[in-house]
Design a protein around this motif. Sequence first.
Motif, PDB file in Angstrom:
ATOM      1  N   UNK A 218      53.427  18.355 124.240  1.00  0.00           N
ATOM      2  CA  UNK A 218      53.386  18.641 122.918  1.00  0.00           C
ATOM      3  C   UNK A 218      54.356  17.827 122.055  1.00  0.00           C
ATOM      4  N   UNK A 219      53.901  17.260 121.157  1.00  0.00           N
ATOM      5  CA  UNK A 219      54.993  16.397 120.153  1.00  0.00           C
ATOM      6  C   UNK A 219      54.793  17.012 118.584  1.00  0.00           C
ATOM      7  N   UNK A 220      55.627  17.468 118.212  1.00  0.00           N
ATOM      8  CA  UNK A 220      55.736  17.929 116.805  1.00  0.00           C
ATOM      9  C   UNK A 220      56.608  17.043 115.699  1.00  0.00           C
ATOM     10  N   UNK A 221      56.351  17.140 114.541  1.00  0.00           N
ATOM     11  CA  UNK A 221      57.067  16.414 113.703  1.00  0.00           C
ATOM     12  C   UNK A 221      58.410  16.708 112.894  1.00  0.00           C
ATOM     13  N   UNK A 222      58.781  18.131 113.517  1.00  0.00           N
ATOM     14  CA  UNK A 222      60.251  18.576 113.054  1.00  0.00           C
ATOM     15  C   UNK A 222      60.782  19.263 114.042  1.00  0.00           C
ATOM     16  N   UNK A 223      62.227  19.416 113.967  1.00  0.00           N
ATOM     17  CA  UNK A 223      62.882  19.937 115.216  1.00  0.00           C
ATOM     18  C   UNK A 223      62.804  21.205 115.215  1.00  0.00           C
ATOM     19  N   UNK A 224      62.539  22.016 114.048  1.00  0.00           N
ATOM     20  CA  UNK A 224      62.397  23.519 113.850  1.00  0.00           C
ATOM     21  C   UNK A 224      61.072  23.879 114.479  1.00  0.00           C
ATOM     22  N   UNK A 225      60.190  23.077 114.495  1.00  0.00           N
ATOM     23  CA  UNK A 225      58.838  23.459 115.089  1.00  0.00           C
ATOM     24  C   UNK A 225      59.061  23.415 116.636  1.00  0.00           C
ATOM     25  N   UNK A 241      73.109  21.275 120.079  1.00  0.00           N
ATOM     26  CA  UNK A 241      73.319  22.587 120.573  1.00  0.00           C
ATOM     27  C   UNK A 241      73.652  23.492 119.149  1.00  0.00           C
ATOM     28  N   UNK A 242      73.839  22.872 117.945  1.00  0.00           N
ATOM     29  CA  UNK A 242      73.860  23.657 116.587  1.00  0.00           C
ATOM     30  C   UNK A 242      72.731  24.215 116.411  1.00  0.00           C
ATOM     31  N   UNK A 243      71.507  23.356 116.632  1.00  0.00           N
ATOM     32  CA  UNK A 243      70.146  23.859 116.186  1.00  0.00           C
ATOM     33  C   UNK A 243      69.796  25.231 116.962  1.00  0.00           C
ATOM     34  N   UNK A 244      70.530  25.421 117.902  1.00  0.00           N
ATOM     35  CA  UNK A 244      69.894  26.490 118.489  1.00  0.00           C
ATOM     36  C   UNK A 244      71.131  27.566 118.977  1.00  0.00           C
ATOM     37  N   UNK A 245      72.325  27.319 118.412  1.00  0.00           N
ATOM     38  CA  UNK A 245      73.249  28.099 118.469  1.00  0.00           C
ATOM     39  C   UNK A 245      73.221  29.596 118.396  1.00  0.00           C
TER      40      UNK A 245
END
Length: 306
Positions: A218-225, A241-245
């Motif tokens: 799977x490839x999506x266009x946004x990090x949060x997705x 790491x900050x994105x899932x802290x």
Amino acid sequence: MDRFQEMQIFMAVAEEEGFAAAARRLNISPPSVTRAIAAMEERIGTQLLSRTTRSLHLTEAGQRYLEDCRRILSDIDEAEEAAAGSYSIPCGHLTVTASVLFGELFIAPLLADYVDQFPSVHINALLVDRVVNMADEGIDVAIRIGHLHESNQHAIKVGEVRQVICGTPDYFERNGRPRHPGELSTANIVMSSASHLLSDWQFVNDGNALSFRFEPRLVVTANQAAINIARLGWGVTRVLSYQVANQVAAGELELVLEDFEPPALPIQVVYLKSTRIPAKIHTFVDFLADRLGKDSALKAVVKGCN
């Protein structure tokens, strides 16, 4: 219409790539924009914009003229700001850029606090997942993640983040926890095309660099997705790491292969070198350095605890 107004209109048309969009940005009528560009081209004696029914592009002369307009208008703004005391009192418009997710999580909340503290400053925040050319796009302050290569910038380190592999505990219970990066070749991988981590995944083993190119399912266009899909227990993703802290701290996501992580990346507040720095810039830089420097999510010291 004076020449400075014409320059502002020309810049807006070039940057917005359209007459109607430029008119909306400047809050004037589209015919006024059309007349201004026509008057400029007639006076200068050359075509600045190449128009078709579907697109608008700068000619070679137009590109050179755009660069000159930016320089001239910047000099005028600087002269007016100096006369108004902006080098001692924070005031005027401040343009800031950061990546989308970092900006939403860490920068946006601080912007409100800053403008409350300095009510004469108005901020425009450009949150995009690309490296913005500060000089070309009129950026005053940028928040960068990674090492800098430009020599015309000042940078203040405010933290650091790791490149981490994560998935849900349930996913790893069902599929096993990888003990070596090569084992990810059989994992369900979701990647974000907005991330510079997409193509080659770098690791370190006993001081030696390892590089793997995995085929994502799977490839999506946004990090949060990508993070949201990983949180569903479908597979693994690689993020900063900050994105899932928060998710790691709550036990929703689990980090794996921590012993193979490459060195942490610096988070830096960046501004262009100049002989005189307006008060709005140095107060904002100091404000960010203080607030971001205290955020535990931006400290990649202890693995699994950032």
